[in-house]
Design an enzyme around this catalytic site. Structure first.
Site, PDB file in Angstrom:
ATOM      1  N   PRO A 294       0.783  -1.208  -0.193  1.00  0.00           N
ATOM      2  CA  PRO A 294       0.116   0.030   0.088  1.00  0.00           C
ATOM      3  C   PRO A 294       0.652   1.369   0.020  1.00  0.00           C
ATOM      4  O   PRO A 294       0.406   2.362  -0.120  1.00  0.00           O
ATOM      5  CB  PRO A 294      -0.834  -0.056   1.428  1.00  0.00           C
ATOM      6  CG  PRO A 294      -0.042  -0.927   2.208  1.00  0.00           C
ATOM      7  CD  PRO A 294       0.751  -2.020   1.181  1.00  0.00           C
ATOM      8  N   LYS A 298      -1.558   2.716  -4.708  1.00  0.00           N
ATOM      9  CA  LYS A 298      -1.701   2.156  -6.036  1.00  0.00           C
ATOM     10  C   LYS A 298      -2.940   1.285  -6.220  1.00  0.00           C
ATOM     11  O   LYS A 298      -3.463   1.311  -7.405  1.00  0.00           O
ATOM     12  CB  LYS A 298      -0.380   1.697  -6.965  1.00  0.00           C
ATOM     13  CG  LYS A 298       0.510   2.871  -7.351  1.00  0.00           C
ATOM     14  CD  LYS A 298      -0.151   3.659  -8.538  1.00  0.00           C
ATOM     15  CE  LYS A 298       0.756   5.153  -8.746  1.00  0.00           C
ATOM     16  NZ  LYS A 298      -0.050   6.110  -8.050  1.00  0.00           N
TER      17      LYS A 298
HETATM   18  C1  PHB Z   1      -4.919   5.507   3.709  1.00  0.00           C
HETATM   19  O1  PHB Z   1      -5.447   4.665   4.020  1.00  0.00           O
HETATM   20  O2  PHB Z   1      -5.067   6.993   3.979  1.00  0.00           O
HETATM   21  C2  PHB Z   1      -3.553   5.576   2.679  1.00  0.00           C
HETATM   22  C3  PHB Z   1      -3.074   4.064   2.614  1.00  0.00           C
HETATM   23  C4  PHB Z   1      -1.947   3.954   1.769  1.00  0.00           C
HETATM   24  C5  PHB Z   1      -1.250   5.122   1.422  1.00  0.00           C
HETATM   25  C6  PHB Z   1      -1.873   6.473   1.583  1.00  0.00           C
HETATM   26  C7  PHB Z   1      -2.924   6.557   2.146  1.00  0.00           C
HETATM   27  O3  PHB Z   1      -0.035   5.247   0.635  1.00  0.00           O
END
Ligand code: PHB
Length: 396
Positions: A294, A298
């Site tokens: 995550p 993406k």
């Molecule tokens: C989020 O859950 O807000 C989130 C997760 C991964 C990311 C950015 C935001 O890279």
């Protein structure tokens, strides 16, 4: 007796990819059935990531799939890379003329479910798909059991696996081929939702000697934060005070606004690409085809890029009898998939510490971060990838 039904496109999975595909197909006059084993409640309440690329937002708005993203979402014009006790902002508009939007995936799902239901979409929830037969013929079939436990069969012109990383469709597409490409990481994210005002206007991605942390947001009153942990961590094992200690330690020099934690989870990290994305009249999109860690935000955006391509290919196939865009689907989609795999892996390895990291590894990482933030080319590469490469349609 097994009920046998017919549709043009049978879509397995009512996540963002499956629902958006049914929405786009309907706008092109192509009927579909969407099947998912989950209930509406589960679909709309699964907490997932929150960042939408500019192209994803434009598509959702232009196709009428979501207008709330503009009113309830928040445009973010940058992120902060935090290391060595300091924040370094990457300003997206000045580098690439685009932004991203913070709009949680479950909100996208609420919009899509509402739009599909009000358009009369055939949405079969709490129905389990067992397998797909005859993918290599012009009459592929989805076989499963409905919400009442009765067996069903859906015969279609095309079957799409949009059913996530534990896809029931995948084996029909990859049958006979070996060679899943994947990588596991020796860490995970401990994620929390808490009731507090934002600690920062923009996302903070932090590399610290104690490991990675991400300060994200959800709304004026709810925040999402993550810190790197061991994949075997039990989310219930830490007290709230311990969680705040971990978070504070990893973004030294900032002040986090604390509040009651009402949800916690541990997210495992995995990079995966299926060996094939299409076989005959069946194809995979989204997490059924690939998963990314995550860190680069993406996942959902990549799923939507697959859908844009497959939608065009299906329109050409089913309305014009032209197989060429479908034949090009895998090759076109895979180029973006590997770019996103690389970006997600790069952000992940640049920002996390591995259990066996030496002092050399740590200093090299700081050198890498400094190379990015001190170079316009470095910042531009990050901004370009984070805000999203333009969608291809596979035509021309
Ligand atoms: C989020 O859950 O807000 C989130 C997760 C991964 C990311 C950015 C935001 O890279």
């Amino acid at each position: 007796m097994t009920r046998v039904e017919r549709t043009r496109v049978a879509i397995v999975g009512a996540g963002p990819a499956g629902l958006l595909l049914s929405h786009l197909l309907a706008a092109s006059g192509i009927e579909s059935v969407v099947v998912d084993r989950r209930s509406r409640e589960e679909i709309e309440n699964t907490i997932r990531a929150g960042i939408l690329e500019q192209g994803t937002v434009d598509l959702l708005v232009e196709t009428g799939a979501s207008t709330r993203v503009l009113t309830d979402g928040n445009r973010h014009d940058g992120i902060e890379l935090w290391f060595d006790g300091e924040g370094h902002r990457i300003d997206f508009p000045s580098l690439v003329g685009r932004s991203v939007w913070l709009y949680p995936q479950h909100e996208v799902l609420r919009d899509l479910v509402a739009a599909r239901l009000s358009a009369g979409q055939d949405l079969r929830l709490e129905a389990t798909v067992e397998r797909v037969d005859d993918a290599a013929t012009t009459r592929p079939r989805v076989i499963g059991t409905d919400a009442e436990g009765r067996p069903f069969e859906i015969e279609a012109d095309f079957v799409v696996g949009a059913d996530g990383s534990r896809s029931a469709v995948r084996s029909a597409v990859t049958e006979g081929t070996r060679g899943d490409l994947f990588r596991e990481y020796p860490f995970a994210w401990f994620g929390i939702l808490c009731e507090a005002p934002p600690s920062s206007d923009e996302l903070i991605y932090s590399n610290s000697p104690d490991g990675f942390a991400l300060i994200s947001q959800r709304s004026a009153t709810v925040q999402r934060m993550y810190f790197q942990c061991d994949p075997e961590t039990d989310p219930e094992a830490l007290s709230e005070a311990q969680i705040w200690d971990e978070l504070r330690m990893r973004v030294p020099g900032t002040t986090l606004t604390e509040g009651p934690i009402f949800q916690r989870d541990v997210l495992r990290f995995r990079s995966f690409v299926a060996p094939h994305l299409r076989r005959g009249r069946a194809a995979l999109v989204g997490d059924a085809a690939h998963t990314v860690p995550p860190t680069g935000a993406k996942g959902m955006n990549l799923a939507i890029a697959d859908v844009v391509l497959l939608h065009r290919a299906l329109v050409e196939l089913l309305r014009g009898g032209d197989e060429r865009p479908l034949d090009a689907y895998e090759e076109t989609a895979i180029r973006r998939i590997w770019k996103a795999q690389h970006f997600s892996w790069w952000m992940t390895t640049m920002l996390h510490s591995t259990p066996d990291a030496t002092e050399f590894d740590r200093r090299r990482q700081l050198g890498e971060l400094r190379s990015v933030i001190e170079s316009e080319a470095g910042r531009t590469y990050l901004a370009e990838a984070y805000t999203g490469w333009p969608f291809e349609t596979g035509l021309g």
